[in-house]
Design an enzyme around this catalytic site. Sequence first.
Site, PDB file in Angstrom:
ATOM      1  N   HIS A  76       0.812  -1.219   0.000  1.00  0.00           N
ATOM      2  CA  HIS A  76       0.000   0.000   0.000  1.00  0.00           C
ATOM      3  C   HIS A  76       0.845   1.268   0.000  1.00  0.00           C
ATOM      4  CE1 HIS A  76      -3.692   2.281   1.530  1.00  0.00           C
ATOM      5  NE2 HIS A  76      -4.071   1.659   0.432  1.00  0.00           N
ATOM      6  N   HIS A 118      -8.741  10.706  -0.118  1.00  0.00           N
ATOM      7  CA  HIS A 118      -7.994   9.451  -0.147  1.00  0.00           C
ATOM      8  C   HIS A 118      -6.713   9.617   0.675  1.00  0.00           C
ATOM      9  CE1 HIS A 118      -5.668   6.054  -2.029  1.00  0.00           C
ATOM     10  NE2 HIS A 118      -6.837   5.476  -1.843  1.00  0.00           N
TER      11      HIS A 118
END
Length: 609
Positions: free
Chosen positions: A264, A494
């Site tokens: 990630h 985000h």
Amino acid sequence: MSQESSYGKWTISSSDESEDEKPKPDKPSASSHPQAGQGVSKELIYTCSEARKVAHKRQISPVKFNDADSVLPHKKQKSDSPEGLGWCLSSSDDDQQPDVTQQEQPKRVLPQEKKHVSSPDVTTAQKVVDRSPPASLRPQRADDEYETSGEGQDIWDMLDKGNPFQFYLTRVSGIKAKYNSKALHIKDILSPLFGTLVSSAQFNYCFDVDWLIKQYPPEFRKNPILLVHGDKREAKADLHAQAKPYANISLCQAKLDIAFGTHHTKMMLLLYEEGLRVVIHTSNLIREDWHQKTQGIWLSPLYPRIDQGSHTAGESSTRFKADLTSYLTAYNAPPLQEWIDIIQEHDLSETNVYLIGSTPGRFQGSHRDNWGHFRLRKLLQAHAPSTPKGECWPIVGQFSSIGSLGPDESKWLCSEFKDSLLALREEGRPPGKSAVPLHLIYPSVENVRTSLEGYPAGGSLPYSIQTAEKQRWLHSYFHKWSAETSGRSNAMPHIKTYMRPSPDFSKLAWFLVTSANLSKAAWGALEKNGTQLMIRSYELGVLFLPSAFGLDTFKVKQKFFSSSCEPTASFPVPYDLPPELYRSKDRPWIWNIPYVKAPDTHGNMWVPS
């Protein structure tokens, strides 16, 4: 998994892990629906989460508000019924509110700048159109790479010494120009103005290789690029197929040996003829993440090469060089050795942030303090300012995804995780843990519905009904997304941030921007009676501590983009403080249930199946 209740029948994902998990190998990663409008390609050529695939499907094949009856049965949705799933399908589901029809919608007008975006006296239809820019003014795909980049602005004005933090937001298409004046597009970051690029490494979760190559200036597009990813099996094959036409692209697979882990981390290593730059950010390498979302970027200084014969190690007071090298070494990947060597050859002494990473594994003893929330705890214990006696400084966490946190707050959130965020230098007796407020910022259904992207923005907020149902206790901590300070209230976040503000929210003890969402997979969870920390994923962020800037605390900047007489040490928090708690009718956005009671800013509904 098919479910039926008073809301109708739909299909929901059976996964209860809300991390951005890639689809299983037997599931297709592309959509073949006909194109419904400009700005969205016909199919996804990159692998992504199920939530993002649904968002893409609904962008190219939208369900219009007046089509909802053909999608779901004629049944009145109960707004407060505990039966069935127990979730209201809209955050404005007042039974007294008149039904909205397409004929009732007034002509769309440009959104006006408002402190409060919606008003309770305005009907749902009016609220939607008031915030929806005319279609003619929405950037088209052919142009938006130019329109959302900062070409033409003086980038050097943005990168001057007057900004000690070098913390930026990405540019957002569809908002006032003043709110993009000091924001960056990926094209700006890769611009020749930043340096003469020799080679680069892109660490990320999701890649659209064709799009990425177009973000590089033409003169740099054939230079070596290393893509560091976590894809396996078919997803890996898809990424290799994307990269195959480009002889200058090589790939490095990050090992993910623990189930449900992801790669990630979002980082760029940029080697120039003039030196080296490190960029740590929150955006996937796909168009959508750089278009109409709120994203964060930290830019390092331009690190000069260490002269041969020099005795300097090129290390900073924050040990950034050693920590970055340790993070890359943890991959145990031969392609990264070249970049470790490059870092060793450069002087990183001007760095004033601390690196906080997560790498997959089980860690004991002193190794436990190297990663995840124990890494944050160790740094705060060593360097965070102690809070004034008698003052209770809250904790703020802001994120775009939520994992399974357990049946109650004591299992992880308000035990080991909160303990880490509460850590301070050992001076005096801090307030009891339970007395410290915890404010969690996560977009509501109404936030998503009224966003620039509309409901498809929720594809990047993959909180599932399966996870949400198991932890309703968590939602009492939730606060709305609001970012008038940066002009991004309608650009869904985000970005992920965590911080420790003063009781009046005018000062900060520390601020962290990171890829890590609110999950045990990202931050780690204790095992073996607290002696072992288990982490599933790779994550990376930077921690801003006042002591590294010669300060006791940071003052919160009143307006994110203001260049007024505020002190240069005022920290630009990208959203509004104090955060606003959910009201009784607000619901957290859940991606895999339908929302059909009110249209979004594009006149569409959300039917994920």
